[in-house]
Write a protein that holds these residues in place. Structure first.
Motif, mmCIF file in Angstrom:
data_model
loop_
_atom_site.group_PDB
_atom_site.id
_atom_site.type_symbol
_atom_site.label_atom_id
_atom_site.label_comp_id
_atom_site.label_asym_id
_atom_site.label_seq_id
_atom_site.Cartn_x
_atom_site.Cartn_y
_atom_site.Cartn_z
ATOM 1 N N MET A 88 -6.241 13.267 -1.605
ATOM 2 C CA MET A 88 -6.694 11.951 -2.046
ATOM 3 C C MET A 88 -7.059 12.008 -3.529
ATOM 4 S SD MET A 88 -9.826 9.696 -0.492
ATOM 5 C CE MET A 88 -9.281 10.079 1.167
ATOM 6 N N GLU A 89 -6.549 11.097 -4.308
ATOM 7 C CA GLU A 89 -6.779 11.099 -5.739
ATOM 8 C C GLU A 89 -7.482 9.813 -6.165
ATOM 9 O OE1 GLU A 89 -3.056 11.637 -7.658
ATOM 10 O OE2 GLU A 89 -2.569 13.487 -6.574
ATOM 11 N N LEU A 90 -8.234 9.899 -7.266
ATOM 12 C CA LEU A 90 -8.921 8.716 -7.777
ATOM 13 C C LEU A 90 -7.916 7.626 -8.143
ATOM 14 C CD1 LEU A 90 -11.711 10.229 -10.083
ATOM 15 C CD2 LEU A 90 -12.024 9.013 -7.920
ATOM 16 N N ARG A 91 -6.745 8.060 -8.624
ATOM 17 C CA ARG A 91 -5.705 7.088 -8.967
ATOM 18 C C ARG A 91 -5.343 6.232 -7.757
ATOM 19 N NH1 ARG A 91 -2.017 10.487 -10.132
ATOM 20 N NH2 ARG A 91 -0.720 10.366 -8.261
ATOM 21 N N GLN A 92 -5.199 6.867 -6.610
ATOM 22 C CA GLN A 92 -4.852 6.135 -5.393
ATOM 23 C C GLN A 92 -5.961 5.161 -4.999
ATOM 24 O OE1 GLN A 92 -4.215 9.629 -2.969
ATOM 25 N NE2 GLN A 92 -1.979 9.371 -3.036
ATOM 26 N N LEU A 93 -7.213 5.592 -5.181
ATOM 27 C CA LEU A 93 -8.333 4.702 -4.849
ATOM 28 C C LEU A 93 -8.344 3.487 -5.767
ATOM 29 C CD1 LEU A 93 -11.224 7.278 -4.206
ATOM 30 C CD2 LEU A 93 -9.635 6.254 -2.560
ATOM 31 N N LYS A 94 -8.047 3.704 -7.047
ATOM 32 C CA LYS A 94 -7.993 2.587 -7.992
ATOM 33 C C LYS A 94 -6.874 1.612 -7.623
ATOM 34 C CE LYS A 94 -9.859 5.162 -11.933
ATOM 35 N NZ LYS A 94 -9.560 5.756 -13.269
ATOM 36 N N TYR A 95 -5.708 2.155 -7.235
ATOM 37 C CA TYR A 95 -4.594 1.305 -6.824
ATOM 38 C C TYR A 95 -4.968 0.497 -5.585
ATOM 39 C CZ TYR A 95 -1.547 4.122 -9.894
ATOM 40 O OH TYR A 95 -0.964 4.753 -10.970
ATOM 41 N N PHE A 96 -5.604 1.163 -4.628
ATOM 42 C CA PHE A 96 -6.006 0.509 -3.385
ATOM 43 C C PHE A 96 -6.971 -0.643 -3.668
ATOM 44 C CE2 PHE A 96 -9.596 0.462 -0.330
ATOM 45 C CZ PHE A 96 -8.969 -0.203 0.712
ATOM 46 N N LEU A 97 -7.965 -0.389 -4.518
ATOM 47 C CA LEU A 97 -8.986 -1.416 -4.794
ATOM 48 C C LEU A 97 -8.384 -2.597 -5.556
ATOM 49 C CD1 LEU A 97 -12.035 0.862 -5.705
ATOM 50 C CD2 LEU A 97 -11.785 -0.595 -3.676
ATOM 51 N N LYS A 98 -7.434 -2.343 -6.453
ATOM 52 C CA LYS A 98 -6.814 -3.444 -7.193
ATOM 53 C C LYS A 98 -5.935 -4.288 -6.262
ATOM 54 C CE LYS A 98 -7.302 -4.213 -10.827
ATOM 55 N NZ LYS A 98 -8.249 -5.179 -11.471
ATOM 56 N N ALA A 99 -5.221 -3.636 -5.331
ATOM 57 C CA ALA A 99 -4.420 -4.363 -4.351
ATOM 58 C C ALA A 99 -5.308 -5.199 -3.446
ATOM 59 C CB ALA A 99 -3.580 -3.381 -3.529
ATOM 60 N N LYS A 100 -6.436 -4.645 -3.069
ATOM 61 C CA LYS A 100 -7.408 -5.365 -2.236
ATOM 62 C C LYS A 100 -7.938 -6.600 -2.983
ATOM 63 C CE LYS A 100 -12.142 -5.487 -0.934
ATOM 64 N NZ LYS A 100 -13.424 -5.315 -1.602
ATOM 65 N N GLU A 101 -8.238 -6.416 -4.264
ATOM 66 C CA GLU A 101 -8.794 -7.498 -5.085
ATOM 67 C C GLU A 101 -7.816 -8.668 -5.219
ATOM 68 O OE1 GLU A 101 -9.838 -8.282 -9.802
ATOM 69 O OE2 GLU A 101 -9.779 -6.220 -9.054
ATOM 70 N N LEU A 102 -6.513 -8.357 -5.411
ATOM 71 C CA LEU A 102 -5.519 -9.402 -5.676
ATOM 72 C C LEU A 102 -4.734 -9.813 -4.439
ATOM 73 C CD1 LEU A 102 -4.147 -8.042 -9.086
ATOM 74 C CD2 LEU A 102 -5.838 -9.848 -8.725
ATOM 75 N N SER A 103 -4.871 -9.066 -3.344
ATOM 76 C CA SER A 103 -4.154 -9.345 -2.094
ATOM 77 C C SER A 103 -2.648 -9.460 -2.310
ATOM 78 C CB SER A 103 -4.683 -10.647 -1.436
ATOM 79 O OG SER A 103 -6.050 -10.484 -1.115
ATOM 80 N N ASN A 104 -2.148 -8.701 -3.278
ATOM 81 C CA ASN A 104 -0.721 -8.779 -3.590
ATOM 82 C C ASN A 104 -0.309 -7.510 -4.345
ATOM 83 O OD1 ASN A 104 1.685 -9.513 -5.387
ATOM 84 N ND2 ASN A 104 1.565 -11.327 -4.066
ATOM 85 N N PHE A 105 0.672 -6.790 -3.805
ATOM 86 C CA PHE A 105 1.122 -5.558 -4.438
ATOM 87 C C PHE A 105 1.779 -5.815 -5.796
ATOM 88 C CE2 PHE A 105 1.613 -2.783 -0.356
ATOM 89 C CZ PHE A 105 0.224 -2.647 -0.302
ATOM 90 N N THR A 106 2.569 -6.909 -5.864
ATOM 91 C CA THR A 106 3.298 -7.206 -7.105
ATOM 92 C C THR A 106 2.335 -7.477 -8.253
ATOM 93 O OG1 THR A 106 5.131 -8.145 -5.827
ATOM 94 C CG2 THR A 106 5.014 -8.709 -8.185
ATOM 95 N N GLU A 107 1.330 -8.348 -7.994
ATOM 96 C CA GLU A 107 0.354 -8.678 -9.034
ATOM 97 C C GLU A 107 -0.485 -7.456 -9.415
ATOM 98 O OE1 GLU A 107 0.132 -11.497 -10.704
ATOM 99 O OE2 GLU A 107 1.910 -12.158 -9.588
ATOM 100 N N ALA A 108 -0.874 -6.663 -8.416
ATOM 101 C CA ALA A 108 -1.675 -5.462 -8.676
ATOM 102 C C ALA A 108 -0.893 -4.479 -9.545
ATOM 103 C CB ALA A 108 -2.074 -4.805 -7.361
ATOM 104 N N ALA A 109 0.401 -4.327 -9.252
ATOM 105 C CA ALA A 109 1.239 -3.402 -10.019
ATOM 106 C C ALA A 109 1.341 -3.844 -11.486
ATOM 107 C CB ALA A 109 2.622 -3.308 -9.402
ATOM 108 N N LYS A 110 1.466 -5.178 -11.711
ATOM 109 C CA LYS A 110 1.531 -5.685 -13.074
ATOM 110 C C LYS A 110 0.255 -5.367 -13.854
ATOM 111 C CE LYS A 110 4.670 -9.598 -12.270
ATOM 112 N NZ LYS A 110 4.775 -11.073 -12.249
ATOM 113 N N ILE A 111 -0.889 -5.614 -13.225
ATOM 114 C CA ILE A 111 -2.184 -5.354 -13.882
ATOM 115 C C ILE A 111 -2.354 -3.865 -14.174
ATOM 116 C CG2 ILE A 111 -4.691 -5.434 -13.574
ATOM 117 C CD1 ILE A 111 -3.472 -8.162 -14.073
ATOM 118 N N LEU A 112 -1.889 -3.033 -13.242
ATOM 119 C CA LEU A 112 -2.024 -1.581 -13.400
ATOM 120 C C LEU A 112 -0.954 -0.986 -14.298
ATOM 121 C CD1 LEU A 112 -2.818 -0.772 -9.657
ATOM 122 C CD2 LEU A 112 -4.422 -0.529 -11.563
#
Length: 293
Positions: A1-25
């Motif tokens: 488990m990496e901090l990077r993965q946790l950050k990705y998970f939390l951003k996806a949770k925040e935006l409820s959308n993988f596409t939007e989360a990927a753009k922000i990240l």
């Protein structure tokens, strides 16, 4: 488990959308999806319900999100603490110091504490033998101690100064006006010396023995201020390093002999990580007290 993965998970949770989360990240959607899938595989539980392009947290995702957020927050706090540590805004150092250096070290300690008020400092005074034992047990960042013996390969040595061995006598003593004194004459005087565990007395026992002298040792005391009180009476004398003498009622008389100087060193463990605060304190010690020799 990496901090990077946790950050990705939390951003996806925040935006409820993988596409939007990927753009922000600033990563591709496939990378985001892959990293979250790896996280789910490691946890052995799905974190998101995937309904077309829309995602929602599963019950496990809801529970895990709180812990993921705590982990990220703690990691960020850790980064700030390390930054403060690097900038000497926090930290702790533990030092062992021989009794003979207590006066000079106190001056350094005051100067260091004024310059770096957020660094916590723990100072332990002791004999050379005790301090070396505790250093080897990793209880000190470094020690300030006498050292004339063979150097141990696992220790790092830096000579701070050379200290003269002196006869300490009362200012009202008949000896007080002498600029120097021989070891033969010292052997005839009534002496009150540091306790046998102290490096100083061991040094002089050996020095007397080399000249086949039998000193008149009347007392052994494990406290330097008490020795001074005994000496002030004018009935007894003591032998100390000149670095430990600063009482106006006593006089330090240099003892003749080429071997009447001792090395005072900064000693640390070679393989131990040197904290920035430790480096600064050692530099300050050297700048304030190192003498040419």
């Amino acid at each position: 488990m990496e901090l990077r993965q946790l950050k990705y998970f939390l951003k996806a949770k925040e935006l409820s959308n993988f596409t939007e989360a990927a753009k922000i990240l600033n990563i591709s959607q496939s990378t985001l999806s892959q990293q979250i899938k790896q996280l789910e595989d490691e946890l052995n539980v799905p974190l998101f319900n995937r309904i077309g392009k829309r995602i929602t947290l599963t019950e496990a995702g809801e529970i895990f999100s709180d812990y993921a957020l705590q982990s990220i927050s703690r990691a960020n706090e850790g980064v700030l603490v390390l930054r403060d540590l690097k900038n000497l805004n926090t930290g702790k150092i533990t030092i062992g110091v021989i009794y003979s250096m207590r006066i000079l070290f106190a001056k350094t300690l005051i100067a260091f504490a004024k310059q770096y008020p957020n660094i916590k400092i723990q100072v332990v005074f002791g004999t050379t033998k005790d301090l070396l034992e505790k250093l080897n047990l990793h209880q000190f960042d470094f020690i300030v101690s006498f050292h004339e013996e063979t150097k141990e390969p696992h220790l790092k040595y830096h000579t701070l100064l050379k200290s003269n061995m002196v006869l300490v006598t009362s200012r009202k003593s008949s000896l007080a006006k002498k600029s120097s004194i021989s070891l033969n004459e010292v052997a005839t005087l009534p002496l009150a010396l540091p306790f046998s565990g102290y490096s100083t007395i061991q040094f002089f026992v050996e020095s007397f023995s080399e000249k086949n002298l039998s000193p008149n040792i009347c007392m052994e005391i494990n406290d330097i201020p008490t020795l001074f009180e005994i000496v002030k009476t004018g009935h007894w004398h003591t032998i100390l390093s000149d670095t430990s003498v600063n009482d106006p009622e006593v006089v330090a008389i240099r003892i003749d002999g080429k071997n009447m100087k001792r090395n005072i060193m900064i000693i640390s463990l070679k393989e131990a990580y040197e904290k920035k605060a430790v480096k600064k304190l050692c530099e300050l010690l050297t700048n304030m007290h190192a003498k040419k020799y």
